[in-house]
Scaffold this motif. Sequence first.
Motif, short mmCIF file in Angstrom:
data_model
loop_
_atom_site.label_atom_id
_atom_site.label_comp_id
_atom_site.label_asym_id
_atom_site.label_seq_id
_atom_site.Cartn_x
_atom_site.Cartn_y
_atom_site.Cartn_z
N ILE A 88 -2.98 2.08 -6.58
CA ILE A 88 -3.58 0.89 -5.97
C ILE A 88 -4.38 0.10 -6.98
CG2 ILE A 88 -5.24 0.11 -4.23
CD1 ILE A 88 -4.38 2.43 -2.47
N LEU A 112 0.82 -1.21 0.00
CA LEU A 112 0.00 0.00 0.00
C LEU A 112 0.85 1.26 0.00
CD1 LEU A 112 -2.85 -0.98 2.48
CD2 LEU A 112 -3.00 -0.77 0.00
N LYS A 148 -4.29 -3.75 -5.63
CA LYS A 148 -3.96 -3.97 -4.22
C LYS A 148 -5.13 -3.70 -3.29
CE LYS A 148 0.89 -2.71 -4.99
NZ LYS A 148 1.93 -1.69 -4.76
N TRP A 149 -6.35 -3.74 -3.81
CA TRP A 149 -7.52 -3.42 -3.00
C TRP A 149 -7.68 -4.36 -1.82
CZ3 TRP A 149 -9.11 1.20 -4.08
CH2 TRP A 149 -9.04 1.69 -5.38
#
Length: 451
Positions: A304, A232, A309-310
């Motif tokens: 993201i 993140l 990368k959720w």
Amino acid sequence: MKKMIQHGLAIVDSPYDEDGKKRTLVNKLLLGLTPSQYLLQAFRNPFNWILAAIFAIGIPVLIGRFIFGLAWATSGSNDYPWGLFLGFGLFAMVPLSSSGFQLGTACEIFGRHDLEPIERLALLNGLLGYFFAVMYLLADLGQPWRLPYPMVVSFGPAAVLFLVAWHVATYLSVQVAEVSTAFFEWIGFPAGKRGIRKITLGLTVSGIILSTLHQGALGALFTYAPGKVHPLWYSSSFQWLHFFVSSLPGGLCMVITVSTIAAKTMAWRGDTRFREKLDKVTVSLAKGACMGIATYITIKLIAIAHDNKWAYLDTGWGQWFMFEIIVGFMLPLTLMTYGVHTRKMAMVRMGAFMTVFGVVLNRVNTAMITFNWKLPHREIPPWREVIISLTIFATYIVVYRFILYRLPILFKWRQQEQEETVPEAVPAPALGRREASRVPVASYSSMTKLD
């Protein structure tokens, strides 16, 4: 100082005292006080006692770091190579110092003369921020006598650190030159000021190029360690852009923060122009900061989505990430936008303070907290490292205050004001042949000199 001024002490804002005598360098350094008066007012300030306590503890520890080595002061290892010296001192101080090239560009290239009351403060903020970032770096590296090695001894053009070293060194030199105009006014060296003014445009352009490159280069450093920084806070495609874009609102909000503190704690030092235009300038800076924050949040979300990368948002690290984004960027954006629209300066300044916190938290998260996020333990800086970091930052505050008290940063040097308000000579009216023949030769020659 405030009480002494209320009792009739003349503020040092010109090269001459109230009797018309030229001030000596010692008189300027002591702010027009006698040595005993200066020490008395220094002892009366409770903040000075806090600083004295920090230095009494911190300076011996700092000396011990250079005598006994880095391992004596920090717990750095191959797993956690960066502590407070770099995680806070370098990575956090540099983005907050981007104000120099931003305000320099706005005033000198784009002609935003309405921002001039705070331009020198922005330049000084940039200079001191970079200088003390280098001081933190020296505390981490040790052996300060080897500082010129990347410049003249050991070239490494393929390394990002080589790029950062050259950019920081050259940009620091540019900022020294930009701030030197205030110093030349203070010591009474007009030729030096004129020389710097002649190359101001070149210095400004150099500042744009150098600062833009190394702000992104600091982010590019983390591409050396893929997988160590939490996803993140890491994106191989956008990492340099994250660092550069977030530095823009960080630098502008740092100027708002410093100017607010200066206006509250040393109101006597600012002149009428600074005090009257501070709110208007603050609003202008907040507008720019809002655009920078909105751009940063957008790019962060795009990164993201780009890297998919959720899923990490539904974890403990994701909650910490949302805290950083919401408290450090989204909430300040909302506060400053509403404050600018309604002209509520308290909300604007609160948003600026929170943005500074958000940028610092982002850098500390990236360099320290989320570094090696897969390991079962987190590294906590030892007390010696905390003390040294606090000592260097206290020195930063002392130097900042020392310069603001003396140099014409928050005020105009009074001799300069008088020179700028001298009316220009009015050109002589055009005379016909008959009228010109009646003018005496001496009078005609004097009129032509006026032309």
